[in-house]
Design a protein around this motif. Structure first.
Motif, PDB file in Angstrom:
ATOM      1  N   UNK A  20      -6.817   8.446   0.796  1.00 12.64           N
ATOM      2  CA  UNK A  20      -6.925   8.171  -0.774  1.00 12.64           C
ATOM      3  C   UNK A  20      -5.576   7.329  -1.126  1.00 12.64           C
ATOM      4  N   UNK A  21      -4.464   7.682  -0.530  1.00 14.91           N
ATOM      5  CA  UNK A  21      -3.016   7.187  -1.022  1.00 14.91           C
ATOM      6  C   UNK A  21      -3.150   5.860  -0.288  1.00 14.91           C
ATOM      7  N   UNK A  25      -2.698   2.148  -2.609  1.00 15.19           N
ATOM      8  CA  UNK A  25      -1.519   1.162  -2.574  1.00 15.19           C
ATOM      9  C   UNK A  25      -1.976  -0.024  -2.132  1.00 15.19           C
ATOM     10  N   UNK A  26      -2.952  -0.094  -1.303  1.00 16.57           N
ATOM     11  CA  UNK A  26      -3.481  -1.393  -1.065  1.00 16.57           C
ATOM     12  C   UNK A  26      -3.826  -2.186  -2.288  1.00 16.57           C
ATOM     13  N   UNK A  29      -0.850  -3.110  -4.421  1.00 16.87           N
ATOM     14  CA  UNK A  29      -0.151  -4.188  -3.875  1.00 16.87           C
ATOM     15  C   UNK A  29      -0.718  -5.583  -3.844  1.00 16.87           C
ATOM     16  N   UNK A  30      -2.172  -5.403  -4.087  1.00 17.63           N
ATOM     17  CA  UNK A  30      -3.201  -6.508  -4.241  1.00 17.63           C
ATOM     18  C   UNK A  30      -3.412  -7.073  -2.880  1.00 17.63           C
ATOM     19  N   UNK A  31      -3.484  -6.202  -1.668  1.00 19.72           N
ATOM     20  CA  UNK A  31      -3.640  -6.694  -0.329  1.00 19.72           C
ATOM     21  C   UNK A  31      -5.085  -6.351   0.211  1.00 19.72           C
ATOM     22  N   UNK A  32      -6.119  -6.329  -0.788  1.00 26.37           N
ATOM     23  CA  UNK A  32      -7.329  -5.893  -0.389  1.00 26.37           C
ATOM     24  C   UNK A  32      -7.794  -7.004   0.912  1.00 26.37           C
ATOM     25  N   UNK A  81       5.260   3.121   5.264  1.00 30.23           N
ATOM     26  CA  UNK A  81       5.780   3.992   4.195  1.00 30.23           C
ATOM     27  C   UNK A  81       4.932   4.861   3.337  1.00 30.23           C
ATOM     28  N   UNK A  82       3.775   5.093   3.640  1.00 32.96           N
ATOM     29  CA  UNK A  82       2.780   5.911   2.941  1.00 32.96           C
ATOM     30  C   UNK A  82       3.272   7.351   3.069  1.00 32.96           C
ATOM     31  N   UNK A  83       3.105   8.053   2.253  1.00 35.13           N
ATOM     32  CA  UNK A  83       3.542   9.655   2.414  1.00 35.13           C
ATOM     33  C   UNK A  83       2.606  10.249   3.446  1.00 35.13           C
ATOM     34  N   UNK A  84       3.228  11.139   4.205  1.00 39.45           N
ATOM     35  CA  UNK A  84       2.556  11.785   5.144  1.00 39.45           C
ATOM     36  C   UNK A  84       1.903  10.942   6.310  1.00 39.45           C
TER      37      UNK A  84
END
Length: 177
Positions: A20-21, A25-26, A29-32, A81-84
């Motif tokens: 989900x995170x 984040x994607x 950041x507009x990185x779809x 750098x995404x949590x977990x």
């Protein structure tokens, strides 16, 4: 460059929240365009508790998720750098190795199969000793002669009056000894 599949190591039990995170984040950041699918490989398993059948989800690879992406410094940093997230699997620390298309197809078909035909949580083996929990043969012990996962049935050889008698039972009627 084209998108490739990478295995990302995450804290065990946190696969869904990382999934989900990462999606959030994607988008932020507009990185779809650089990312494809993000999957938590899991399958459905049938569990019987108190005579009730319930279908639960079981992770195929606990502690890992699959991410389809175009590897750039930006996408690598976003995932890392995404949590977990503990890191990518394979390759060097800053240049992960993608998994092969063959491996991806195998995992995807395993996920598909698990959704179409949930597997039983308990797997029985021929020759294994089991105890009958309910029915006319309750408390009898026997040897597993045959296992039919399609019908969730097991044929057990039970000794009655000194003779081995094959009995067909539901998975829910027997337990491992």
């Amino acid at each position: 460059m084209s998108k490739r599949w990478y295995v990302v190591q995450v804290y065990s039990g946190m696969e869904k929240s990382v999934h989900k995170a990462l999606i959030e984040r994607v988008e932020r950041a507009g990185l779809q365009n650089e990312f494809g699918r993000i999957l938590v490989p899991s399958e459905e398993v049938v569990e019987v508790k108190g005579g009730q059948k319930s279908i639960t989800e079981r992770r195929i690879f606990p502690g890992y998720i699959l991410v389809e992406l175009e590897l750039t410094d930006e996408t690598w940093h976003l995932v890392k750098n995404t949590n977990r997230v503990t890191g990518f699997l394979g390759g060097s620390s800053n240049r992960p190795t993608p998994i092969s298309e063959k491996e991806v197809e195998k995992i995807l078909s395993q996920i598909e199969e698990g959704v179409e035909k949930p597997r039983p949580k308990v797997l029985f083996e021929v020759g294994e000793m089991v105890r009958v929990k309910e029915g006319p043969f309750a408390d009898f012990n026997g040897n597993v002669e045959d296992v039919n996962y399609e019908k969730s049935k097991v044929r057990v050889s039970v000794t009655i009056f000194g003779r081995a008698t094959p009995v067909e039972l539901d998975f829910s009627q027997v337990e491992k000894t």
